[in-house]
Design an enzyme around this catalytic site. Structure first.
Site, PDB file in Angstrom:
ATOM      1  N   GLY A 106      33.971  39.232  41.049  1.00 34.10           N
ATOM      2  CA  GLY A 106      34.788  39.548  39.860  1.00 34.10           C
ATOM      3  C   GLY A 106      36.291  39.814  40.449  1.00 34.10           C
ATOM      4  O   GLY A 106      36.661  39.360  41.272  1.00 34.10           O
TER       5      GLY A 106
ATOM      6  N   GLY B 183      36.626  45.007  42.163  1.00 35.70           N
ATOM      7  CA  GLY B 183      35.904  45.117  43.239  1.00 35.70           C
ATOM      8  C   GLY B 183      36.287  46.048  44.418  1.00 35.70           C
ATOM      9  O   GLY B 183      35.392  46.567  45.031  1.00 35.70           O
TER      10      GLY B 183
ATOM     11  N   GLU C  42      33.349  38.879  46.486  1.00 32.22           N
ATOM     12  CA  GLU C  42      33.943  37.595  46.180  1.00 32.22           C
ATOM     13  C   GLU C  42      35.011  38.030  44.872  1.00 32.22           C
ATOM     14  O   GLU C  42      34.585  37.901  43.725  1.00 32.22           O
ATOM     15  CB  GLU C  42      32.983  36.598  45.717  1.00 32.22           C
TER      16      GLU C  42
ATOM     17  N   CYS D 165      37.527  30.916  40.600  1.00 35.34           N
ATOM     18  CA  CYS D 165      38.212  31.663  41.587  1.00 35.34           C
ATOM     19  C   CYS D 165      39.082  30.633  42.418  1.00 35.34           C
ATOM     20  O   CYS D 165      39.996  31.226  43.195  1.00 35.34           O
ATOM     21  CB  CYS D 165      37.421  32.624  42.127  1.00 35.34           C
TER      22      CYS D 165
END
Length: 520
Positions: A256, A261, A278, A312
């Protein structure tokens, strides 16, 4: 679901019941229970709608998890862990092999669901499911290679060795942009390593969460194994917070934003748990003066426009050498004009909708922010008026020092800037808080090895002559700095899902001490 259909002239999508008939093939109906607990489907939390981002109409409804559901599921999972960790690793690998085969049988239905519910084009939806199948294949081989080490001891009649044992339970919290692939990166490895898996899927992609779980559940049932080996919850932040706080979950893998995070990491750290993060990316492609510019343009198009800029690993910054700046930029503007925007399930579409209405609103706010900081919109920059969440692919000319360039705007927005030297390009690449992916286009060995070396890119993924996105599963996936430092999928990422013990065994009758210590 409604029987009626409503279609926008250009970008809408009919929502007839017939169009959703394939959902029955993967175990989905108009109402679905969103928790798989101890081999049983239930859901005592709120009822939510899964929404098609191409027209913002309801696909189906899902009953989410309550905290009581969560506790019941965790208790069953903890009991299942005692059984699963004792099964030999190659036998666990055989179960994962069967999961891969079950996914192959439903590949196109599942890929279509990913496209329908998330909004990425069909080729990418099918590719995402294929990625899990590839992870299953990788994990099967890995199940016979969870090797430790034998270490020479300085003491006579002693042996040192390393043992790798399961953690117990691994929690996986996934995001909407890769609603099932990230589960595959984690769960395939975690399972062969002897862990049970607790999965909280993204709140806005519950149907994918349910359909994937049904595939795995069928394999577990067929092999007379506890269903709680995979425990699944559809739900929001309340379930995620419970997982972060739960001492029964040895490792929490979170995908996220960097902001969320960091909160997850702080909660998990307070109980001395392990965290695998991640998080955000802000990825750059550098095009040197000797580059194959056509190859670079094709790569940038996929990296910046694919998944509507919601990976991402999406390319968000394009750094062009001043000598080829206008040549590459003009070519890129030409190919942007040819991008077909529309129904992600329709052949030929390259750009589907953003995932939610909120994503579309964030795009609009981001464009205003870009303009306020001196950004010049070269193409795009607008929301497309339709029932869905469609926006134009956008290219912006802007200074690398603008604050907005340091942030991750989750959409098809590409910042373009020029540079004079490799040193300057690397400094720009490394100047953002995130450190996920990067790529350079050049044919010169001295540049390539500088780029991948200690004074080159500071990212976890450092490419040459390929896009920033589309990573293979054989390598470890992850990044540095505000991307979180986690590594998933291939290479030796499996070590994060196990605990390492250094074992020293004395098989003699004397007690010599290390470092030559004489004690009494």
């Amino acid at each position: 679901m409604s029987e009626s259909s409503t279609t926008s002239p250009s970008y809408g999508m009919t929502s007839t019941k017939r169009e959703y008939d394939f959902l029955k093939e993967i175990g989905l109906g108009s109402r679905n229970l969103g928790c798989y607990i101890n081999g049983v489907w239930q859901g005592n939390g709120p009822m939510v709608s899964s929404v098609n981002p191409a027209n913002n109409q309801t696909i189906s409804e899902v009953a989410e998890a309550s905290i009581q559901d969560y506790e019941e599921g965790m208790q069953a999972c903890a009991e299942a862990a005692k059984i699963w960790m004792q099964i030999p690793a190659p036998k666990r690998g055989e179960i994962v092999r069967q999961i891969g085969d079950a996914l192959r049988a439903k590949l196109h239905h599942l890929g279509r669901l990913v496209s329908l519910e998330m909004g990425k084009i069909l080729a990418e939806g099918i590719g995402e499911v294929q990625e899990i199948i590839d992870m299953c294949d990788f994990a099967v081989g890995l199940s016979r290679q969870l090797n430790g080490s034998v270490i020479p001891s300085e003491r006579p009649n002693h042996m040192m060795l390393e043992m790798w044992n399961p953690l117990g339970i691994v929690g996986v919290i996934t995001a909407f942009n890769f609603p099932c692939a990230v589960l595959g990166w984690n769960a395939c490895i975690a399972l062969v390593c002897g862990n049970c898996v607790v999965w909280k899927g993204a709140p806005t992609t519950p149907l994918i969460t349910i359909a994937m779980t049904k595939i795995v559940a069928g394999v577990l049932e067929k092999n007379n194994l506890p269903g709680a080996i995979l425990t699944t919850f559809c739900g929001g932040a309340e379930i995620g917070q419970a997982m972060a706080k739960d001492t029964r979950i040895s490792l929490v893998s979170f995908t996220g934003s960097s902001k969320v995070g960091l909160l997850v990491q702080q909660i998990v750290n307070q109980r001395f748990g392990k965290c695998l993060l991640e998080l955000s990316g802000n990825n750059a492609i550098i095009v040197m003066d000797d580059a194959d510019t056509e190859l670079a343009v094709r790569s940038v198009l996929f990296a910046a426009v694919g998944t509507a800029g919601q990976r991402c690993t999406t390319c968000r910054r394009l750094l062009l050498h001043e000598s080829i700046y206008h040549k590459v930029l003009d070519r890129l503007l030409d190919v942007y004009k040819q991008v077909k925007i529309g129904n992600p399930l329709e052949k030929g579409t390259l750009l589907g909708p953003l995932h939610t209405r909120a994503s579309r609103e964030n795009f609009e706010k981001g464009i205003q922010k870009i303009k306020s900081q001196g950004g010049k919109i070269l193409t795009g920059g607008n929301v497309i008026e339709s029932e869905g969440n469609f926006v134009q692919p956008t290219i912006v000319e802007i200074s690398s020092n603008a604050d907005v360039v340091k942030e991750e705007l989750f959409g098809p927005v590409l910042y373009v800037m020029k540079f004079q030297s490799l040193k300057e390009a690397i400094e720009i690449n490394n100047s953002v808080p995130q450190g996920l992916s990067s790529s350079i286009f050049t044919h010169k060995p001295e540049i390539i090895f500088k780029w991948i070396g200690p004074q080159g890119s500071d990212c976890g993924i450092v490419n040459v002559n390929i896009p920033t996105n589309g990573a293979e599963i054989g390598g470890a996936f992850g990044g540095e700095k505000a991307t979180g430092g986690g590594r998933e999928a291939g290479s030796d990422s499996w070590k994060q899902y196990m605990r390492r013990s250094t074992c020293t065994i004395n098989y003699g009758s004397e007690l010599p001490l290390a470092q030559g210590i004489n004690f009494g």
